[in-house]
Structures are given as C-alpha cells and as structure tokens.
Design a protein around this motif. Structure first.
Motif, PDB file in Angstrom:
ATOM      1  N   ARG A 415       1.009  -1.273   0.039  1.00 16.27           N
ATOM      2  CA  ARG A 415       0.121  -0.039  -0.011  1.00 16.27           C
ATOM      3  C   ARG A 415       0.791   1.221  -0.037  1.00 16.27           C
ATOM      4  O   ARG A 415       0.590   2.377  -0.696  1.00 16.27           O
ATOM      5  CB  ARG A 415      -0.979  -0.150   1.365  1.00 16.27           C
ATOM      6  CG  ARG A 415      -2.093   0.916   1.109  1.00 16.27           C
ATOM      7  CD  ARG A 415      -3.207   0.458   2.064  1.00 16.27           C
ATOM      8  NE  ARG A 415      -2.849   0.276   3.449  1.00 16.27           N
ATOM      9  CZ  ARG A 415      -2.583   1.269   4.389  1.00 16.27           C
ATOM     10  NH1 ARG A 415      -3.204   2.317   3.919  1.00 16.27           N
ATOM     11  NH2 ARG A 415      -2.148   1.020   5.485  1.00 16.27           N
ATOM     12  N   VAL A 416       1.752   1.213   0.704  1.00 24.71           N
ATOM     13  CA  VAL A 416       2.911   2.319   0.807  1.00 24.71           C
ATOM     14  C   VAL A 416       3.405   2.543  -0.729  1.00 24.71           C
ATOM     15  O   VAL A 416       3.571   3.791  -1.107  1.00 24.71           O
ATOM     16  CB  VAL A 416       4.010   2.098   1.720  1.00 24.71           C
ATOM     17  CG1 VAL A 416       5.266   3.100   1.536  1.00 24.71           C
ATOM     18  CG2 VAL A 416       3.599   2.008   3.274  1.00 24.71           C
ATOM     19  N   CYS A 417       3.722   1.488  -1.403  1.00 27.21           N
ATOM     20  CA  CYS A 417       4.067   1.755  -2.821  1.00 27.21           C
ATOM     21  C   CYS A 417       3.321   2.262  -3.619  1.00 27.21           C
ATOM     22  O   CYS A 417       3.335   2.959  -4.667  1.00 27.21           O
ATOM     23  CB  CYS A 417       4.793   0.464  -3.233  1.00 27.21           C
ATOM     24  SG  CYS A 417       6.371  -0.028  -2.674  1.00 27.21           S
ATOM     25  N   ALA A 418       2.007   1.914  -3.282  1.00 27.77           N
ATOM     26  CA  ALA A 418       0.702   2.225  -4.262  1.00 27.77           C
ATOM     27  C   ALA A 418       0.331   3.822  -4.263  1.00 27.77           C
ATOM     28  O   ALA A 418       0.120   4.184  -5.217  1.00 27.77           O
ATOM     29  CB  ALA A 418      -0.381   1.375  -4.103  1.00 27.77           C
ATOM     30  N   LEU A 419       0.705   4.251  -3.107  1.00 26.92           N
ATOM     31  CA  LEU A 419       0.129   5.371  -2.543  1.00 26.92           C
ATOM     32  C   LEU A 419       1.053   6.516  -2.549  1.00 26.92           C
ATOM     33  O   LEU A 419       0.539   7.711  -2.617  1.00 26.92           O
ATOM     34  CB  LEU A 419      -0.686   5.456  -1.427  1.00 26.92           C
ATOM     35  CG  LEU A 419      -2.072   4.456  -1.515  1.00 26.92           C
ATOM     36  CD1 LEU A 419      -2.865   4.327  -0.079  1.00 26.92           C
ATOM     37  CD2 LEU A 419      -3.196   4.919  -2.576  1.00 26.92           C
ATOM     38  N   SER A 420       2.170   6.329  -2.478  1.00 29.75           N
ATOM     39  CA  SER A 420       3.060   7.193  -2.201  1.00 29.75           C
ATOM     40  C   SER A 420       3.821   7.829  -3.647  1.00 29.75           C
ATOM     41  O   SER A 420       3.904   6.941  -4.341  1.00 29.75           O
ATOM     42  CB  SER A 420       4.378   6.725  -1.470  1.00 29.75           C
ATOM     43  OG  SER A 420       3.944   6.313  -0.287  1.00 29.75           O
ATOM     44  N   GLY A 421       4.093   9.229  -3.537  1.00 29.88           N
ATOM     45  CA  GLY A 421       4.821   9.590  -4.619  1.00 29.88           C
ATOM     46  C   GLY A 421       6.241   9.417  -4.728  1.00 29.88           C
ATOM     47  O   GLY A 421       6.954   9.189  -5.706  1.00 29.88           O
ATOM     48  N   ASP A 431      10.844  -5.007  -1.705  1.00 30.46           N
ATOM     49  CA  ASP A 431      11.549  -6.077  -2.548  1.00 30.46           C
ATOM     50  C   ASP A 431      11.340  -5.724  -4.340  1.00 30.46           C
ATOM     51  O   ASP A 431      10.535  -4.649  -4.439  1.00 30.46           O
ATOM     52  CB  ASP A 431      11.202  -7.642  -2.357  1.00 30.46           C
ATOM     53  CG  ASP A 431       9.702  -7.795  -2.588  1.00 30.46           C
ATOM     54  OD1 ASP A 431       9.124  -6.911  -3.346  1.00 30.46           O
ATOM     55  OD2 ASP A 431       8.795  -8.636  -1.925  1.00 30.46           O
ATOM     56  N   ARG A 432      12.010  -6.689  -4.938  1.00 27.17           N
ATOM     57  CA  ARG A 432      11.965  -6.151  -6.342  1.00 27.17           C
ATOM     58  C   ARG A 432      10.750  -6.112  -6.891  1.00 27.17           C
ATOM     59  O   ARG A 432      10.343  -5.019  -7.848  1.00 27.17           O
ATOM     60  CB  ARG A 432      12.770  -7.241  -6.928  1.00 27.17           C
ATOM     61  CG  ARG A 432      13.113  -6.640  -8.430  1.00 27.17           C
ATOM     62  CD  ARG A 432      13.958  -8.122  -9.089  1.00 27.17           C
ATOM     63  NE  ARG A 432      15.096  -8.649  -8.460  1.00 27.17           N
ATOM     64  CZ  ARG A 432      16.220  -8.677  -8.582  1.00 27.17           C
ATOM     65  NH1 ARG A 432      16.827  -8.498  -9.808  1.00 27.17           N
ATOM     66  NH2 ARG A 432      17.343  -9.317  -7.843  1.00 27.17           N
ATOM     67  N   ASP A 433       9.884  -7.043  -6.661  1.00 34.47           N
ATOM     68  CA  ASP A 433       8.589  -7.038  -7.221  1.00 34.47           C
ATOM     69  C   ASP A 433       7.632  -5.751  -6.868  1.00 34.47           C
ATOM     70  O   ASP A 433       7.017  -5.084  -7.571  1.00 34.47           O
ATOM     71  CB  ASP A 433       7.646  -8.313  -6.817  1.00 34.47           C
ATOM     72  CG  ASP A 433       8.112  -9.790  -7.298  1.00 34.47           C
ATOM     73  OD1 ASP A 433       9.189  -9.339  -8.335  1.00 34.47           O
ATOM     74  OD2 ASP A 433       7.897 -10.875  -6.677  1.00 34.47           O
ATOM     75  N   LEU A 434       7.923  -5.505  -5.371  1.00 36.42           N
ATOM     76  CA  LEU A 434       6.970  -4.221  -5.027  1.00 36.42           C
ATOM     77  C   LEU A 434       7.633  -3.086  -6.026  1.00 36.42           C
ATOM     78  O   LEU A 434       6.788  -1.880  -6.318  1.00 36.42           O
ATOM     79  CB  LEU A 434       7.275  -3.980  -3.584  1.00 36.42           C
ATOM     80  CG  LEU A 434       6.433  -4.660  -2.418  1.00 36.42           C
ATOM     81  CD1 LEU A 434       6.735  -4.428  -1.095  1.00 36.42           C
ATOM     82  CD2 LEU A 434       5.000  -4.470  -2.902  1.00 36.42           C
ATOM     83  N   ARG A 435       8.856  -2.804  -6.195  1.00 36.97           N
ATOM     84  CA  ARG A 435       9.535  -1.778  -6.597  1.00 36.97           C
ATOM     85  C   ARG A 435       9.237  -1.719  -8.129  1.00 36.97           C
ATOM     86  O   ARG A 435       8.818  -0.747  -8.647  1.00 36.97           O
ATOM     87  CB  ARG A 435      11.102  -1.893  -6.566  1.00 36.97           C
ATOM     88  CG  ARG A 435      11.824  -1.738  -5.133  1.00 36.97           C
ATOM     89  CD  ARG A 435      13.107  -1.649  -4.941  1.00 36.97           C
ATOM     90  NE  ARG A 435      14.064  -2.375  -5.848  1.00 36.97           N
ATOM     91  CZ  ARG A 435      14.604  -3.504  -5.450  1.00 36.97           C
ATOM     92  NH1 ARG A 435      14.527  -3.689  -4.236  1.00 36.97           N
ATOM     93  NH2 ARG A 435      15.531  -3.967  -6.240  1.00 36.97           N
ATOM     94  N   ARG A 436       9.108  -3.086  -8.598  1.00 33.46           N
ATOM     95  CA  ARG A 436       8.788  -2.972 -10.151  1.00 33.46           C
ATOM     96  C   ARG A 436       7.296  -2.289 -10.406  1.00 33.46           C
ATOM     97  O   ARG A 436       7.052  -1.866 -11.498  1.00 33.46           O
ATOM     98  CB  ARG A 436       8.879  -4.443 -10.627  1.00 33.46           C
ATOM     99  CG  ARG A 436       9.113  -4.552 -12.052  1.00 33.46           C
ATOM    100  CD  ARG A 436       8.696  -5.919 -12.523  1.00 33.46           C
ATOM    101  NE  ARG A 436       7.506  -6.809 -11.883  1.00 33.46           N
ATOM    102  CZ  ARG A 436       7.579  -7.900 -11.245  1.00 33.46           C
ATOM    103  NH1 ARG A 436       8.825  -8.559 -11.347  1.00 33.46           N
ATOM    104  NH2 ARG A 436       6.593  -8.199 -10.667  1.00 33.46           N
TER     105      ARG A 436
END
Ligand SMILES: NC(=O)c1ccc[n+]([C@@H]2O[C@H](COP(=O)([O-])OP(=O)(O)OC[C@H]3O[C@@H](n4cnc5c(N)ncnc54)[C@H](O)[C@@H]3O)[C@@H](O)[C@H]2O)c1
Length: 445
Positions: A415-421, A431-436
């Motif tokens: 969620r952090v990855c999805a909503l942050s700029g 991890d790599r998947d989240l970053r990708r």
C-alpha cells in the motif's frame, strides 16, 4: 567451601535469585529463573515497573504478561523497591543501565548505586554477578573493593563474577535459553558457581579465565558490529555515488561460503548497546595511552548516516521540483530496529531533528511507538513531542516523501508503494516485485 554451598542451593533450585534492574535485560532473566523453579526477586528504583510486575503486567515486548502473572500468582516472582530484601537472595545479578556521559565517557553510576545497596547487606554465602556491559576491569577494580570494604572476603565469604548479556530484543529465534552465556569470575570458584547458576537457564555456558576476559568479550562483540555496520554504511554511500545497487552487491558477496559475513547499511545505529559500548572500550584504551582508531572511524561513519538520509530526501524532492522546507515527510518506523518499541539512540530522532531544522513538516507512523518525547529519548534531540499517525491512505497520499526508517514487519509496504509519490527506503524493505509494480519514485540507500 562457599562455592559448594552456593552450588548446592542452585542445583536443588532452592536458591533465591535477585535481579537488580528490571529492564530489557533484567526482566526476561528474572522471569526465566522463576520459570525454572527458582524464587526470583526483581529490585527496581522505578516503583511503576515494580507495581506493574506485581500486577502481572509486562512492559517488555519479549515477555508475555500471562507468564509474569502466572509466576507472580505462584509466588515465584515478585518485584520490589525495597532493597532490604537483597539479604534474602543467594545470587544477585546486576542489570542496570550503563550509559555514556555527554563527554562520551562511561557512566557507571547505576552500577555503583546498585553495588552500594548490595554492599550494605552483603552476607556470607552470596554470589554476585554483574551483567551490565562495561569496560574491562570494572568487576575487579570497582565492585570487588566495594564488596570487601566491610570485612567479608572473596571466596571465603562471597563470590563475584561478570557475565555479559546478549539478549536481542524482538528476535524470536534466539532467546535466553539458546544464546550461549559467557561467564568469567574474579576467582575460579566464582566462575564455577556463576556457570552453575546460568547452566540452569541456558543450554550452553562458556566459562573464561577471568571477569576481565568476559567484559572484553562483550565489548569485542559489539564493537565488531559497530565497525562492520560502519563499513557497510560507507559502502552504501559509495555505491550511491557510483549508481550501484548496494543491496545487490552485498547479496552477491554473501554467496561466498567462507571469509565473508554480511552486514547491512541503514539510517544509522541505535539502541542502548551498539552506539555506546565501543566507547567503553576506547575509554579504557585511552587510559593506557592506546588510540582505538577503528572505533572512532566507525562512529564517524555511522553517525553521519542520518545526514545522508536527509540528503536522499532532499534529492528526491528536488527532482520533483519541491523544497524540503514546507514539504510533508512521513517517517515509517522510528524504533531503532524492527518489531520493537525501543527508541533509545534511534537514528530516526536525529533524522526528525534535521528535517525539522530545515523546515519540513514531519510526521511518523510506528505501530510500536505511540509517542516520542524527545527529552526521554536519551539523545541530543529536542522539540515538541510527536505522536504516531495512523497509516491511512490519505496520510500516504498527503506525504511528499515517505521514508522507511525502520522496516517493521506489520506495515503494508504494498500500500505504501501504491499510494506514495516518493519513497526513501533505508532498509531495503521494498523487494524487487514491489519496486517494479510501484509508480512511486523509490530511492534506496
Ligand atoms: N537492551 C539490550 O538489548 C541489551 C543487550 C545486552 C546488554 N545490555 C546491557 O544490559 C544493561 C541493562 O540494559 P537494559 O537495556 O536492560 O536497560 P533498561 O534501561 O531497559 O533497564 C534498566 C533498569 O534498571 C533500573 N535501574 C536503574 N538503576 C537502578 C538501581 N540502582 N537499582 C535498581 N534498578 C535500577 C531502571 O529503572 C530500569 O528499569 C546495560 O548495561 C546494557 O548495556 C542491554
């Protein structure tokens, strides 16, 4: 012989074990002895802590309230502020803080205060053990003369040893029973009796020839960590400058099956041990005209990491054409390491200070730390207390930059990855998947 008398009581589990200082170290230890059938008495200067224990309430993450409550109700564990009860104890273990003075010199005043309480009531047949981390020589040079002052003699009347504590708060794999315990007495009898005592609660006791060796071993362990983390931090800064992924470099190096041990960079070092303990060694070194350069260098590198983190935040905001001044920065995690509530010496405090000094609007979310009061945090930090904010979608969207300072397990990084700029990840939590899959700009240490 006094040693045989004490060992007999220990082996029959009839010894009463006193623990002075019921903190991260002392409380688990007292609970462990009580759970093994000993009568354990915890001595505290903080009446609130003693009352909590007697009500069956634990304030230390690794110790279950249920276990405390059960032992208290069975009258195997009690806490007290009445040091008069020390005379009832057959073994007394000192687990009080060993901070640094502002000048970074050892502050053994808590050890002295605890030892004075013992000294007043020392009786024939007692085994005294120091567990607080300290410089080599403390047990022999400071405790022993104090305890002999009233006429009782080592070996003839009482025994004295040092045994360093290695507890790793929040580590579910290694706890008291399966962390080998080093024990070094001021005499062979002292070593033997102390080893017999710890042998009741830990699987593996490693006896050494003196208290000094045991004291030095503890400082070597923690200095080793500080120096190697410093090396990893230096490498991280170099890799950032060279545009290389530090974490991938470490992962690759760690495939070597010999001669390499992986250490990881981070936002700085924290807690009551790693930032402090090396200073106990370098102070002792200075007394002998010796300059411990590794320790100084590690401190220099590690203490600059918060500044580096702020630089990463500034760089990220700059790329988005924003200034740090006026930007909202959300710190994820403020404890000094994952899944615990300890903010002592946490690098987050220094990061907050620096961000605030530059005019950022700083907020934080930490499921383990509801509030930070800077006066209590044992740092140079200052300013208004901060409270943890809930990690809502709105909070994440409103932040100009999210900084992962502590990689607590329970946080929803997806969620952090999805909503942050913009995210600065100081722990390789993403991890790599989240970053990708993330649309956020992610800057890693
Ligand atoms: N926390 C760790 O992970 C850890 C690990 C290994 C070694 N150590 C060492 O163990 C020692 C204790 O550390 P801690 O983290 O448990 O500290 P802590 O602050 O959590 O606990 C110390 C307790 O001692 C009490 N106290 C202070 N003076 C006292 C006195 N005179 N009489 C009775 N109680 C007193 C305090 O109120 C506090 O509850 C330190 O030397 C530390 O370096 C800590």
């Amino acid at each position: 012989m006094i040693k045989d008398e004490i060992k007999h009581l220990i082996e029959a589990r009839r010894a009463c074990v006193g623990v002075i200082g019921l903190g991260y170290v002392g409380l688990p230890l007292a609970v462990e002895f009580a759970a093994k059938g000993f009568r354990a008495v915890g001595f505290e200067v903080d009446a609130k802590k003693a009352d909590a224990i007697n009500r069956g309430e634990s304030y230390i993450g690794d110790v279950e309230s249920e276990a405390v409550g059960k032992l208290v109700s069975e009258e195997r564990l009690r806490a007290t502020t009445d040091f008069g009860l020390l005379s009832e104890c057959d073994a007394i273990i000192i687990c009080v803080p060993t901070p640094l003075r502002k000048t970074k010199e050892p502050d053994i005043s808590y050890i002295l205060a605890a030892s004075e309480e013992i000294q007043k009531r020392l009786r024939r047949g007692q085994l005294i053990i120091l567990e607080s981390t300290t410089y080599p020589g403390t047990t022999n040079e400071v405790l022993l003369p104090m305890l002999e002052e009233r006429g009782l003699k080592l070996d003839e009347d009482f025994l004295l040893a040092f045994s360093p504590e290695r507890v790793d708060p929040g580590n579910p794999q290694y706890q008291t029973h399966n962390i080998p315990k080093v024990v070094g007495g001021c005499t062979d009898d002292s070593t033997e009796a102390a080893a017999a005592l710890y042998g009741q609660i830990v699987n593996d006791v490693h006896a050494v020839s003196s208290a000094r060796v045991a004291e030095a071993a503890k400082l070597l362990e923690n200095t080793f960590r500080a120096v190697n983390i410093g090396m990893a931090n230096e490498m991280a800064r170099l890799c950032y400058a060279l545009g290389i992924d530090t974490w991938e470099v470490i992962r690759a190096a760690a495939t070597k099956p010999f001669g390499f041990m992986a250490f990881y960079p981070g936002p700085g070092i924290g807690g009551h041990c790693i930032p402090l303990d090396p200073h106990y060694l370098s102070w002792k070194a200075r007394q002998h005209g010796f300059d411990s350069r590794f320790i100084g260098l590690a401190e220099e590198v590690n203490s600059r990491m918060p500044e580096h983190v702020v630089m990463l935040v500034t760089d990220g905001l700059n790329d988005a054409e924003k200034s740090l001044k006026g930007s909202r920065v959300l710190l994820l995690g403020v404890a000094y390491k994952k899944d615990i509530n300890d903010v002592r010496e946490s690098p987050a405090l220094s990061i907050i200070d620096r961000l605030r000094a530059k005019g950022a609007d700083v907020r934080y979310h930490d499921p383990f730390v509801p509030e930070i009061r800077f006066d209590d945090a044992h740092t140079e930090s200052a300013g208004e207390p901060l409270s943890s904010v809930p990690l809502t979608n709105e909070e994440l969207r409103a932040a100009d930059c999210a900084v992962i300072v502590t990689d607590h397990s329970g946080v929803d990084y997806k969620r952090v990855c999805a909503l942050s700029g913009l995210i600065v990840d100081t722990r390789n939590a993403l991890d790599r998947d989240l970053r990708r899959d993330s649309c956020a700009r992610i800057i890693r240490l």
